[in-house]
Structure formats: structure tokens, C-alpha cells
Design a protein around this motif. Structure first.
Motif, PDB file in Angstrom:
ATOM      1  N   THR A  40      27.327 -17.902  -9.003  1.00 48.16           N
ATOM      2  CA  THR A  40      26.652 -17.160 -10.064  1.00 48.16           C
ATOM      3  C   THR A  40      25.890 -16.010  -9.446  1.00 48.16           C
ATOM      4  OG1 THR A  40      24.703 -18.551  -9.938  1.00 48.16           O
ATOM      5  CG2 THR A  40      26.408 -19.200 -11.511  1.00 48.16           C
ATOM      6  N   SER A  41      25.802 -14.907 -10.150  1.00 46.37           N
ATOM      7  CA  SER A  41      25.051 -13.766  -9.644  1.00 46.37           C
ATOM      8  C   SER A  41      23.702 -13.704 -10.339  1.00 46.37           C
ATOM      9  CB  SER A  41      25.832 -12.472  -9.872  1.00 46.37           C
ATOM     10  OG  SER A  41      25.986 -12.255 -11.252  1.00 46.37           O
ATOM     11  N   ARG A  42      22.732 -13.303  -9.597  1.00 45.54           N
ATOM     12  CA  ARG A  42      21.379 -13.173 -10.142  1.00 45.54           C
ATOM     13  C   ARG A  42      21.086 -11.701 -10.416  1.00 45.54           C
ATOM     14  NH1 ARG A  42      18.366 -17.673 -10.337  1.00 45.54           N
ATOM     15  NH2 ARG A  42      18.836 -19.284  -8.859  1.00 45.54           N
ATOM     16  N   THR A  43      20.451 -11.452 -11.514  1.00 44.17           N
ATOM     17  CA  THR A  43      20.056 -10.080 -11.820  1.00 44.17           C
ATOM     18  C   THR A  43      18.786  -9.761 -11.057  1.00 44.17           C
ATOM     19  OG1 THR A  43      18.665 -10.736 -13.663  1.00 44.17           O
ATOM     20  CG2 THR A  43      21.001 -10.301 -14.155  1.00 44.17           C
ATOM     21  N   PHE A  44      18.458  -8.488 -11.032  1.00 46.64           N
ATOM     22  CA  PHE A  44      17.224  -8.080 -10.355  1.00 46.64           C
ATOM     23  C   PHE A  44      16.004  -8.723 -10.996  1.00 46.64           C
ATOM     24  CE2 PHE A  44      19.948  -4.533  -8.949  1.00 46.64           C
ATOM     25  CZ  PHE A  44      19.740  -4.661  -7.585  1.00 46.64           C
ATOM     26  N   ASP A  45      16.046  -8.948 -12.310  1.00 44.22           N
ATOM     27  CA  ASP A  45      14.920  -9.613 -12.980  1.00 44.22           C
ATOM     28  C   ASP A  45      14.745 -11.035 -12.478  1.00 44.22           C
ATOM     29  OD1 ASP A  45      14.300  -7.394 -14.507  1.00 44.22           O
ATOM     30  OD2 ASP A  45      15.507  -8.047 -16.229  1.00 44.22           O
ATOM     31  N   ASP A  46      15.849 -11.739 -12.279  1.00 40.85           N
ATOM     32  CA  ASP A  46      15.771 -13.101 -11.754  1.00 40.85           C
ATOM     33  C   ASP A  46      15.172 -13.102 -10.354  1.00 40.85           C
ATOM     34  OD1 ASP A  46      16.905 -14.201 -14.032  1.00 40.85           O
ATOM     35  OD2 ASP A  46      18.950 -14.147 -13.211  1.00 40.85           O
ATOM     36  N   VAL A  47      15.595 -12.165  -9.540  1.00 36.91           N
ATOM     37  CA  VAL A  47      15.076 -12.070  -8.172  1.00 36.91           C
ATOM     38  C   VAL A  47      13.596 -11.706  -8.211  1.00 36.91           C
ATOM     39  CG1 VAL A  47      15.246 -10.820  -5.979  1.00 36.91           C
ATOM     40  CG2 VAL A  47      17.324 -11.518  -7.183  1.00 36.91           C
ATOM     41  N   ASP A  48      13.223 -10.776  -9.095  1.00 38.00           N
ATOM     42  CA  ASP A  48      11.812 -10.406  -9.251  1.00 38.00           C
ATOM     43  C   ASP A  48      10.970 -11.624  -9.625  1.00 38.00           C
ATOM     44  OD1 ASP A  48      11.313  -7.057 -10.626  1.00 38.00           O
ATOM     45  OD2 ASP A  48      11.135  -7.834  -8.588  1.00 38.00           O
ATOM     46  N   MET A  89      11.634 -14.731  -9.055  1.00 38.70           N
ATOM     47  CA  MET A  89      11.595 -15.643  -7.918  1.00 38.70           C
ATOM     48  C   MET A  89      10.531 -15.194  -6.909  1.00 38.70           C
ATOM     49  SD  MET A  89      14.638 -16.722  -5.291  1.00 38.70           S
ATOM     50  CE  MET A  89      14.741 -15.094  -4.586  1.00 38.70           C
ATOM     51  N   PHE A  90      10.484 -13.883  -6.615  1.00 42.81           N
ATOM     52  CA  PHE A  90       9.484 -13.386  -5.677  1.00 42.81           C
ATOM     53  C   PHE A  90       8.069 -13.531  -6.237  1.00 42.81           C
ATOM     54  CE2 PHE A  90      12.983 -11.153  -3.493  1.00 42.81           C
ATOM     55  CZ  PHE A  90      12.683 -11.553  -2.197  1.00 42.81           C
ATOM     56  N   GLU A  91       7.899 -13.303  -7.541  1.00 48.35           N
ATOM     57  CA  GLU A  91       6.582 -13.489  -8.154  1.00 48.35           C
ATOM     58  C   GLU A  91       6.129 -14.940  -8.047  1.00 48.35           C
ATOM     59  OE1 GLU A  91       6.858 -11.970 -12.128  1.00 48.35           O
ATOM     60  OE2 GLU A  91       7.047  -9.888 -11.421  1.00 48.35           O
ATOM     61  N   ARG A  98       2.844 -16.334  -6.007  1.00 53.13           N
ATOM     62  CA  ARG A  98       1.811 -17.198  -6.579  1.00 53.13           C
ATOM     63  C   ARG A  98       1.619 -18.459  -5.747  1.00 53.13           C
ATOM     64  NH1 ARG A  98       4.054 -15.451 -11.550  1.00 53.13           N
ATOM     65  NH2 ARG A  98       5.380 -17.288 -11.637  1.00 53.13           N
ATOM     66  N   MET A  99       2.740 -19.033  -5.270  1.00 54.22           N
ATOM     67  CA  MET A  99       2.636 -20.234  -4.443  1.00 54.22           C
ATOM     68  C   MET A  99       1.928 -19.926  -3.126  1.00 54.22           C
ATOM     69  SD  MET A  99       6.288 -22.206  -5.235  1.00 54.22           S
ATOM     70  CE  MET A  99       6.855 -21.838  -3.635  1.00 54.22           C
ATOM     71  N   LEU A 100       2.273 -18.807  -2.509  1.00 52.37           N
ATOM     72  CA  LEU A 100       1.621 -18.442  -1.248  1.00 52.37           C
ATOM     73  C   LEU A 100       0.149 -18.120  -1.450  1.00 52.37           C
ATOM     74  CD1 LEU A 100       4.391 -16.297   0.442  1.00 52.37           C
ATOM     75  CD2 LEU A 100       3.601 -18.557   1.130  1.00 52.37           C
ATOM     76  N   ASP A 101      -0.175 -17.438  -2.559  1.00 52.70           N
ATOM     77  CA  ASP A 101      -1.578 -17.130  -2.836  1.00 52.70           C
ATOM     78  C   ASP A 101      -2.408 -18.399  -2.932  1.00 52.70           C
ATOM     79  OD1 ASP A 101      -1.207 -14.214  -4.992  1.00 52.70           O
ATOM     80  OD2 ASP A 101      -1.281 -14.398  -2.818  1.00 52.70           O
TER      81      ASP A 101
END
Length: 141
Positions: free
Chosen positions: A3-11, A13-15, A19-22
Motif C-alpha cells: 500500500t502507498s501512503r500519501t504525504f498526509d499519512d506520513v505527516d 505519522m511524524f506528528e 508528540r511521543m518524543l516530546d
């Protein structure tokens, strides 16, 4: 099947990772004022006693945002700054977001907090009164 992820999905995931790292960063405290950033700070900031000596001034660099894209919330224990800016044209899409949270000492008078924004610099005056007041929204001049 891949499956391919859109840029929104990747965004997203990074957000979520941010939050987890913060949440994992230790709390850094400013011993003199009791005001400290909660977790890691993405924006440059300066905290100092104001000129009158009756409170603190918090100066935060948030360049590239319009005044109406910045929201400040204060509670009895925290000051939160959120800024979001999006540009979308036929050739590109850009999104910028800053979220900062600062711990406040109990003697900050929430009703008297003021904020101004000029040339990418947000200045927040935090007067000290001793009375604890429930949270409310702070308008930017």
C-alpha cells in the motif's frame, strides 16, 4: 500487496512521533521564575523579569505567522502557544505548525496577561499577583 501512503499519512505519522518524543523529554525548569518549557522547545524563547519587577516577560520567536494564526491559552499551571500556517497553490502545499507549552508558577495573574506580536516576535507579559484564576483565552494586540 504493497500500500502507498500519501504525504498526509506520513505527516500524521511524524506528528505522532513528535508528540511521543516530546513526552519523553525531561522537564527543564527555570529556578528563578518557576516558568519552564514543557518538553522540547521548537521555537527560540527568552524569559526574564519585566522592567517593573512585578512579573515576567516571555519573548518567543514565531516568524512567518500572521497574528490571527497564533493562539495563546493560559490555565492555572500552563501557558500554551499554538501557531499554524498553510499555503496552497497549484504548484505546492506548505504547512508550518508550532506548539509550545510552558509551566507557570501559581502567582501569575491570568486575568492580567497581555500579548503582542510584531515582526515575528511574540511578547507575553506575565504579571505576578498571587491569586490563582481559572484559565481563559488571551487576545494578541
Amino acid at each position: 500487496m504493497m500500500t502507498s501512503r500519501t504525504f498526509d499519512d506520513v505527516d500524521r505519522m511524524f506528528e505522532q512521533m513528535d508528540r511521543m518524543l516530546d513526552g519523553m523529554w525531561s522537564r527543564v525548569s527555570d529556578r528563578d521564575s518557576g516558568i519552564s518549557p514543557w518538553g522540547r522547545s521548537d521555537a527560540a524563547y527568552d524569559l526574564h523579569e519585566n522592567e517593573d519587577g512585578d512579573g515576567y516577560a516571555l519573548v518567543v520567536d514565531v516568524p512567518g505567522f500572521e497574528k490571527d494564526e497564533i493562539e495563546i491559552q493560559a490555565t492555572e499551571t500552563h501557558l500554551t502557544i499554538e501557531a499554524a500556517h498553510e499555503t496552497d497553490d497549484e504548484q505546492s502545499f506548505q504547512r508550518r505548525h508550532i506548539s509550545e507549552r510552558f509551566s507557570l508558577p501559581a502567582d501569575v495573574d491570568l486575568d492580567e496577561i497581555t500579548a503582542s506580536y510584531h515582526n515575528g516576535v511574540l511578547e507575553i507579559e506575565l504579571p505576578v499577583d498571587g491569586e490563582v484564576v481559572s484559565g481563559h483565552r488571551i487576545d494578541i494586540e
